[in-house]
Design a protein around this motif. Structure first.
Motif, PDB file in Angstrom:
ATOM      1  N   GLY A  28       0.945  -1.162   0.160  1.00 41.50           N
ATOM      2  CA  GLY A  28      -0.064   0.052  -0.090  1.00 41.50           C
ATOM      3  C   GLY A  28       0.814   1.339   0.079  1.00 41.50           C
ATOM      4  N   VAL A  29       1.953   1.106   0.602  1.00 44.48           N
ATOM      5  CA  VAL A  29       2.855   2.287   0.853  1.00 44.48           C
ATOM      6  C   VAL A  29       3.543   2.530  -0.268  1.00 44.48           C
ATOM      7  CG1 VAL A  29       4.901   3.133   1.794  1.00 44.48           C
ATOM      8  CG2 VAL A  29       3.083   2.262   3.366  1.00 44.48           C
ATOM      9  N   TYR A  30       3.901   1.340  -1.046  1.00 44.71           N
ATOM     10  CA  TYR A  30       4.675   1.524  -2.133  1.00 44.71           C
ATOM     11  C   TYR A  30       3.792   1.850  -3.512  1.00 44.71           C
ATOM     12  CZ  TYR A  30       6.924  -0.316  -6.481  1.00 44.71           C
ATOM     13  OH  TYR A  30       7.587  -0.628  -7.872  1.00 44.71           O
ATOM     14  N   PHE A  31       2.678   1.512  -3.490  1.00 41.70           N
ATOM     15  CA  PHE A  31       1.716   1.836  -4.460  1.00 41.70           C
ATOM     16  C   PHE A  31       1.157   3.261  -4.158  1.00 41.70           C
ATOM     17  CE2 PHE A  31       0.352  -2.733  -5.083  1.00 41.70           C
ATOM     18  CZ  PHE A  31       1.310  -3.040  -5.957  1.00 41.70           C
ATOM     19  N   THR A  32       0.889   3.642  -3.047  1.00 44.17           N
ATOM     20  CA  THR A  32       0.732   5.110  -2.878  1.00 44.17           C
ATOM     21  C   THR A  32       1.632   6.095  -3.145  1.00 44.17           C
ATOM     22  OG1 THR A  32      -0.662   4.445  -0.902  1.00 44.17           O
ATOM     23  CG2 THR A  32       0.310   6.813  -0.889  1.00 44.17           C
ATOM     24  N   PHE A  37       0.108   9.258  -4.704  1.00 46.24           N
ATOM     25  CA  PHE A  37      -1.078   9.351  -3.837  1.00 46.24           C
ATOM     26  C   PHE A  37      -2.439   9.634  -4.920  1.00 46.24           C
ATOM     27  CE2 PHE A  37       2.364  10.570  -1.549  1.00 46.24           C
ATOM     28  CZ  PHE A  37       1.990  10.155  -0.112  1.00 46.24           C
ATOM     29  N   ALA A  38      -2.604   8.851  -5.873  1.00 46.21           N
ATOM     30  CA  ALA A  38      -3.592   8.618  -6.695  1.00 46.21           C
ATOM     31  C   ALA A  38      -4.902   8.569  -5.988  1.00 46.21           C
ATOM     32  CB  ALA A  38      -3.355   7.607  -7.841  1.00 46.21           C
ATOM     33  N   GLN A  39      -4.917   7.999  -4.942  1.00 44.60           N
ATOM     34  CA  GLN A  39      -6.087   7.594  -4.043  1.00 44.60           C
ATOM     35  C   GLN A  39      -6.579   9.021  -3.486  1.00 44.60           C
ATOM     36  OE1 GLN A  39      -3.163   6.593  -3.172  1.00 44.60           O
ATOM     37  NE2 GLN A  39      -3.085   6.087  -1.282  1.00 44.60           N
ATOM     38  N   VAL A  40      -5.766  10.053  -3.317  1.00 47.37           N
ATOM     39  CA  VAL A  40      -6.081  11.316  -2.962  1.00 47.37           C
ATOM     40  C   VAL A  40      -6.157  12.197  -3.806  1.00 47.37           C
ATOM     41  CG1 VAL A  40      -5.496  13.251  -1.470  1.00 47.37           C
ATOM     42  CG2 VAL A  40      -4.765  10.638  -0.590  1.00 47.37           C
ATOM     43  N   ARG A  41      -5.445  12.324  -4.965  1.00 47.70           N
ATOM     44  CA  ARG A  41      -5.396  13.291  -6.060  1.00 47.70           C
ATOM     45  C   ARG A  41      -6.531  13.081  -6.785  1.00 47.70           C
ATOM     46  NH1 ARG A  41      -1.695  12.519 -10.218  1.00 47.70           N
ATOM     47  NH2 ARG A  41      -1.219  10.391  -9.678  1.00 47.70           N
ATOM     48  N   TYR A  42      -7.085  11.952  -7.078  1.00 40.94           N
ATOM     49  CA  TYR A  42      -8.458  11.823  -8.103  1.00 40.94           C
ATOM     50  C   TYR A  42      -9.475  11.432  -7.281  1.00 40.94           C
ATOM     51  CZ  TYR A  42      -4.985  10.847 -11.604  1.00 40.94           C
ATOM     52  OH  TYR A  42      -3.937  11.094 -12.571  1.00 40.94           O
ATOM     53  N   TRP A 103      -8.997   4.081   9.025  1.00 38.93           N
ATOM     54  CA  TRP A 103      -8.826   4.890   7.961  1.00 38.93           C
ATOM     55  C   TRP A 103      -7.566   4.929   7.267  1.00 38.93           C
ATOM     56  CZ3 TRP A 103     -12.113   9.403   6.518  1.00 38.93           C
ATOM     57  CH2 TRP A 103     -13.736   9.097   6.885  1.00 38.93           C
ATOM     58  N   MET A 104      -6.456   5.032   7.996  1.00 41.71           N
ATOM     59  CA  MET A 104      -5.021   5.041   7.387  1.00 41.71           C
ATOM     60  C   MET A 104      -4.847   3.774   6.578  1.00 41.71           C
ATOM     61  SD  MET A 104      -3.711   7.572   8.360  1.00 41.71           S
ATOM     62  CE  MET A 104      -5.019   8.507   8.138  1.00 41.71           C
ATOM     63  N   VAL A 105      -5.380   2.467   7.021  1.00 45.09           N
ATOM     64  CA  VAL A 105      -5.059   1.224   6.382  1.00 45.09           C
ATOM     65  C   VAL A 105      -6.042   1.287   5.096  1.00 45.09           C
ATOM     66  CG1 VAL A 105      -5.621  -1.178   6.346  1.00 45.09           C
ATOM     67  CG2 VAL A 105      -4.353  -0.223   8.342  1.00 45.09           C
ATOM     68  N   ALA A 106      -7.115   1.979   5.222  1.00 43.76           N
ATOM     69  CA  ALA A 106      -8.299   2.081   4.149  1.00 43.76           C
ATOM     70  C   ALA A 106      -7.507   2.981   2.726  1.00 43.76           C
ATOM     71  CB  ALA A 106      -9.540   2.605   4.449  1.00 43.76           C
ATOM     72  N   ILE A 107      -6.732   4.165   3.202  1.00 50.63           N
ATOM     73  CA  ILE A 107      -6.271   4.914   2.272  1.00 50.63           C
ATOM     74  C   ILE A 107      -5.047   4.063   1.555  1.00 50.63           C
ATOM     75  CG2 ILE A 107      -4.564   6.972   2.031  1.00 50.63           C
ATOM     76  CD1 ILE A 107      -6.343   8.189   4.466  1.00 50.63           C
ATOM     77  N   SER A 110      -6.617   1.647  -0.622  1.00 52.07           N
ATOM     78  CA  SER A 110      -7.310   1.903  -1.795  1.00 52.07           C
ATOM     79  C   SER A 110      -6.205   2.272  -3.201  1.00 52.07           C
ATOM     80  CB  SER A 110      -7.978   3.353  -1.557  1.00 52.07           C
ATOM     81  OG  SER A 110      -6.991   4.197  -1.095  1.00 52.07           O
ATOM     82  N   ALA A 111      -4.883   2.305  -2.493  1.00 42.88           N
ATOM     83  CA  ALA A 111      -3.806   2.507  -3.466  1.00 42.88           C
ATOM     84  C   ALA A 111      -3.617   1.338  -4.406  1.00 42.88           C
ATOM     85  CB  ALA A 111      -2.503   2.840  -3.121  1.00 42.88           C
ATOM     86  N   SER A 112      -3.688   0.036  -3.425  1.00 46.08           N
ATOM     87  CA  SER A 112      -3.656  -1.289  -4.132  1.00 46.08           C
ATOM     88  C   SER A 112      -4.614  -1.522  -4.812  1.00 46.08           C
ATOM     89  CB  SER A 112      -3.534  -2.319  -2.663  1.00 46.08           C
ATOM     90  OG  SER A 112      -2.302  -2.152  -2.096  1.00 46.08           O
TER      91      SER A 112
END
Length: 188
Positions: A28-32, A37-42, A103-107, A110-112
């Motif tokens: 998740g960290v690697y993909f983020t 941070f696509a899950q936040v940017r989009y 919420w942190m794990v969900a963020i 969501s990148a994965s």
């Protein structure tokens, strides 16, 4: 408990309790970071697309679903009793602070999910007017590992037919027993 049961229980605890969680969080960290941070940017774009209306509603010859309908189908395939029971257990054990960590794990998760869904769209195939795809397709097409896609497909069929149903049934039975005192094993 004999030595084999202890080995299996210990391996299960390590694999599912520590290794899997660490691997998923690291991915998740690697993909983020990799997706910037696509899950936040989009996020704003996601809500914009959910409001988009069908362009040609009178043309019913082509069956199409809206972005909102696709979102609901996707959410329906991902949310199960494990999600509901997991939140309840996390709150019962961890208290209100557990919400922050969920919420942190969900963020990170969501990148994965973003990467997984992107791969599914890139490597889907059209067959007789229908689209087919998923992890087995991109294992076969991108990794050139037909054997891996075959094993994945067979394991998913076996898992959905056995394990997933058992997990759902067990979660419901435990919830009924804890909430209402209904025994999961009927008296004979």
């Amino acid at each position: 408990m004999n030595i084999i049961e202890k080995f299996i229980t210990g391996g299960n605890t390590v694999l599912w309790g520590y290794v899997l969680i660490a691997v998923l969080l690291l991915l998740g960290v690697y993909f983020t970071i990799g997706s910037r941070f696509a899950q936040v940017r989009y996020l704003r774009e996601m809500f914009r697309l959910l409001r988009v209306k069908e362009k040609n509603p009178e043309n019913t010859s082509k069956k199409q679903i809206s972005s909102l309908q696709a979102f609901f189908v996707g959410a329906g395939t991902r949310i199960g009793t494990g999600n509901l029971a997991g939140v309840a257990i996390a709150l019962a054990i961890g208290g209100p602070g557990a919400v922050f960590w969920m919420w942190m794990v969900a963020i990170l998760g969501s990148a994965s999910s973003f990467v997984e869904n992107t791969l599914a769209q890139i490597y889907k195939a059209k067959d007789n007017g229908q689209f087919k795809g998923g992890p087995a397709y991109y294992m076969k097409k991108q990794l050139n590992k037909k054997w891996m896609s075959f094993i994945f497909a067979v394991m998913m069929i076996l898992s959905y037919g056995t394990t997933f149903n058992a997990v759902q049934s067990n979660t419901i039975a435990v919830a009924l027993e804890n909430s209402f005192g209904i025994s999961p094993v009927p008296d004979r």
